[in-house]
Design an enzyme around this catalytic site. Structure first.
Site, short mmCIF file in Angstrom:
data_model
loop_
_atom_site.label_atom_id
_atom_site.label_comp_id
_atom_site.label_asym_id
_atom_site.label_seq_id
_atom_site.Cartn_x
_atom_site.Cartn_y
_atom_site.Cartn_z
N GLY A 137 26.96 -46.35 2.15
CA GLY A 137 26.47 -45.79 3.41
C GLY A 137 26.99 -44.39 3.65
N THR A 149 22.92 -50.06 2.72
CA THR A 149 23.54 -50.64 3.92
C THR A 149 22.47 -51.41 4.69
OG1 THR A 149 24.42 -50.15 6.12
CG2 THR A 149 23.29 -48.35 5.04
N GLY A 192 30.42 -51.30 3.00
CA GLY A 192 29.92 -52.67 3.16
C GLY A 192 28.86 -52.98 2.12
N ARG A 200 21.45 -52.06 -11.65
CA ARG A 200 20.64 -52.40 -12.84
C ARG A 200 19.67 -51.27 -13.17
NH1 ARG A 200 15.44 -54.53 -13.01
NH2 ARG A 200 14.93 -55.95 -14.74
N ARG A 251 36.77 -50.46 0.78
CA ARG A 251 36.96 -49.27 1.60
C ARG A 251 38.28 -48.67 1.14
NH1 ARG A 251 33.96 -52.57 5.68
NH2 ARG A 251 31.99 -51.46 5.84
N CYS A 252 38.34 -47.36 1.01
CA CYS A 252 39.49 -46.73 0.38
C CYS A 252 39.99 -45.53 1.20
CB CYS A 252 39.09 -46.29 -1.04
SG CYS A 252 40.37 -45.38 -1.90
N ARG A 282 26.00 -52.12 13.43
CA ARG A 282 26.96 -51.13 13.93
C ARG A 282 26.39 -50.42 15.15
NH1 ARG A 282 31.49 -49.37 10.37
NH2 ARG A 282 30.44 -50.26 8.59
N GLN A 321 24.33 -62.24 7.36
CA GLN A 321 23.29 -61.19 7.28
C GLN A 321 23.49 -60.26 6.10
OE1 GLN A 321 22.69 -59.50 11.57
NE2 GLN A 321 24.58 -60.68 11.53
N VAL A 325 19.85 -48.13 -12.31
CA VAL A 325 20.58 -46.93 -12.74
C VAL A 325 20.99 -47.07 -14.21
CG1 VAL A 325 22.78 -45.69 -12.49
CG2 VAL A 325 21.42 -46.21 -10.45
N ASP A 369 20.86 -47.09 9.18
CA ASP A 369 21.35 -46.09 10.13
C ASP A 369 21.44 -44.69 9.54
OD1 ASP A 369 23.37 -46.69 8.37
OD2 ASP A 369 24.94 -46.85 9.87
N GLY A 374 9.43 -62.78 17.72
CA GLY A 374 8.84 -63.04 19.03
C GLY A 374 9.87 -63.17 20.15
N ARG A 410 14.55 -71.13 17.55
CA ARG A 410 13.40 -71.35 18.45
C ARG A 410 13.05 -72.83 18.52
NH1 ARG A 410 10.14 -68.32 20.79
NH2 ARG A 410 10.36 -66.07 20.70
N ASP A 448 22.32 -51.68 7.75
CA ASP A 448 22.19 -51.14 9.11
C ASP A 448 20.95 -50.25 9.32
OD1 ASP A 448 24.59 -52.40 9.60
OD2 ASP A 448 25.79 -50.59 9.36
P1 ADP Z 1 29.87 -46.88 4.32
O1 ADP Z 1 29.74 -46.15 3.06
O2 ADP Z 1 29.17 -48.21 4.29
O3 ADP Z 1 29.52 -46.02 5.53
P2 ADP Z 1 32.68 -46.54 5.00
O4 ADP Z 1 32.42 -45.67 6.17
O5 ADP Z 1 33.73 -47.59 5.13
O6 ADP Z 1 31.39 -47.32 4.49
O7 ADP Z 1 33.06 -45.57 3.79
C1 ADP Z 1 33.32 -46.09 2.50
C2 ADP Z 1 34.42 -45.28 1.85
O8 ADP Z 1 33.97 -43.91 1.68
C3 ADP Z 1 35.70 -45.13 2.65
O9 ADP Z 1 36.59 -46.24 2.49
C4 ADP Z 1 36.30 -43.88 2.05
O10 ADP Z 1 36.92 -44.16 0.82
C5 ADP Z 1 35.08 -43.02 1.79
N1 ADP Z 1 34.86 -42.10 2.92
C6 ADP Z 1 34.44 -42.40 4.16
N2 ADP Z 1 34.42 -41.30 4.95
C7 ADP Z 1 34.84 -40.28 4.18
C8 ADP Z 1 35.03 -38.88 4.41
N3 ADP Z 1 34.79 -38.32 5.60
N4 ADP Z 1 35.48 -38.13 3.38
C9 ADP Z 1 35.73 -38.69 2.17
N5 ADP Z 1 35.56 -39.99 1.90
C10 ADP Z 1 35.14 -40.78 2.88
O1 F6P Z 2 27.71 -51.53 7.83
C1 F6P Z 2 27.39 -52.86 7.54
C2 F6P Z 2 28.08 -53.79 8.51
O2 F6P Z 2 27.74 -55.13 8.16
C3 F6P Z 2 27.80 -53.54 9.99
O3 F6P Z 2 26.55 -54.01 10.40
C4 F6P Z 2 28.98 -54.24 10.63
O4 F6P Z 2 29.26 -53.69 11.89
C5 F6P Z 2 30.09 -53.98 9.65
O5 F6P Z 2 29.50 -53.66 8.40
C6 F6P Z 2 31.04 -55.12 9.45
O6 F6P Z 2 32.05 -54.69 8.60
P1 F6P Z 2 33.09 -55.69 7.91
O7 F6P Z 2 32.38 -56.38 6.81
O8 F6P Z 2 34.17 -54.79 7.41
O9 F6P Z 2 33.53 -56.65 8.96
#
Ligand code: ADP
Ligand code: F6P
Length: 321
Positions: A102, A126, A11, A21, A72-73, A172, A252, A23, A130, A186, A155, A128
């Site tokens: 993330g 991210t 995300g 930039r 996402r891949c 999440r 957001q 980097v 998290d 608040g 509000r 989040d």
């Molecule tokens: P984030 O990096 O925000 O947590 P995702 O969980 O969607 O987002 O992961 C991003 C990408 O990282 C995935 O689409 C995938 O290509 C790769 N990835 C996620 N989990 C794994 C894993 N366990 N092993 C290898 N690559 C992963």
């Molecule tokens: O991880 C960032 C985030 O925005 C979360 O807060 C949310 O649950 C999720 O990604 C939404 O993912 P998508 O953009 O794939 O709907």
């Protein structure tokens, strides 16, 4: 190390551009060549790569989103997908990769490192907040401020109409966006996955506050804490209110990064490059602890347990009474 690749994955988050930039300019400063990889791991598999120069990252620090695009891949989770990505890196002579993303993106980076010997650094991007090994992730501050702007607006109108409002925010499984925005805005009730809550008690409090003459209330709900429709249905029935729901959604994730996120992005970017070029460094997650920028080996970063901010939560409970 002569050539590095940079990509954004998972995300998007405000501040990703500022990190890229940082980097690029740091890498050029240390005499490296830098390649921008489009659409995360997917672009690496497909060879969507272009060399980046100082001017390639001009006019970017203030922009939300990611100019490198993100994706996402699923293929990259497989060893075959990773092998294709390693082939691309070999073809370009790239010896190290910096990924802004993330937890999932970091797992990918660790696999690339473990299975194909490519040194990788992860910059936590991210909204989040998290990731346990770092106090803050890139984009969190901006997202909280975006939520805060909406809470402020809500509000005004809720007070004018004596209404109760529920705002659902992202995060999440993590309640940090709700907790920080709720406190700063608040809010009377902050519902987060880390802390159990009793809807019967909230309904009773809403009734009591109405009897005391308080007719407007703000509830901030983290998306991971429960179903907004079920919560609203229960409270409407048990407290005789008519809660107005605002689901903030992807607003957001956008917007110009705050000063805090731009500075964080800059510090993370510089550290990622300085770490990757060290002869004896290992693939690591970059983060911040107690205002000190750190590099933590991926294994260690994954093992860390997120510490919930009990003090902040306790403050929210005191102030909302
Ligand atoms: P984030 O990096 O925000 O947590 P995702 O969980 O969607 O987002 O992961 C991003 C990408 O990282 C995935 O689409 C995938 O290509 C790769 N990835 C996620 N989990 C794994 C894993 N366990 N092993 C290898 N690559 C992963
Ligand atoms: O991880 C960032 C985030 O925005 C979360 O807060 C949310 O649950 C999720 O990604 C939404 O993912 P998508 O953009 O794939 O709907």
């Amino acid at each position: 190390m002569k050539k590095i690749g940079i990509l954004t994955s998972g995300g998007d988050a405000p501040g990703m551009n500022a990190a890229v930039r940082a980097v690029v300019r740091t890498a050029l400063y240390y005499g490296l060549q830098v390649y921008g990889i489009e659409r995360g791991w997917d672009g690496l598999i497909k060879g969507q790569i272009q060399e980046l120069k100082t001017r390639s990252v001009s006019d970017l620090i203030q922009r939300g989103g990611t100019f490198l695009k993100t994706a996402r891949c699923p293929e990259f989770v497989t060893i075959e997908g990773q092998a294709k990505a390693a082939d691309t890196l070999e073809a370009y002579g790239i010896d190290g990769v910096i990924v802004v993303g993330g937890d999932g993106s970091f797992r990918g980076a660790k696999d690339l490192s473990d299975n194909f010997g490519i040194k990788c650094m992860g910059i936590p991007g991210t909204i989040d907040n998290d990731l346990a090994y770092t106090d803050y992730t890139l984009g969190f501050d901006t997202a909280v401020n975006t939520v805060l702007g909406s809470i402020n607006n809500l509000r005004d109108t809720m007070q004018s109409h004596d209404r109760v409002s529920l705002v659902e925010v992202m995060g999440r499984h993590c309640g940090d966006i709700a907790l920080y925005a709720g406190i700063a805005g608040g809010a009377e009730y902050i519902l987060i996955p880390e802390k159990p809550f009793d809807l019967n008690q909230i309904a009773r409090q809403l009734v009591k506050s109405k009897l005391r003459g308080k007719t407007s209330n703000m509830i901030v709900l983290a998306e991971g804490a429960g179903s907004r429709d079920e919560i609203v249905k229960f409270l409407n029935e048990h407290a005789q209110v008519n809660i107005k729901i605002t689901h903030l959604g992807h607003v957001q994730r956008g917007g110009s990064p705050t000063m805090a996120d731009r500075i964080l992005a800059t510090r993370f970017g510089v550290k990622a490059v300085e770490e990757i070029i060290k002869e004896d460094s290992v693939s690591s997650a970059i983060g911040i602890r107690g205002n000190k920028v750190i590099a933590v080996p991926f294994d260690e970063a994954f093992k860390a347990k997120k510490e919930f901010n009990e003090e902040l939560y306790a403050a929210s409970q005191i102030l909302s009474k």
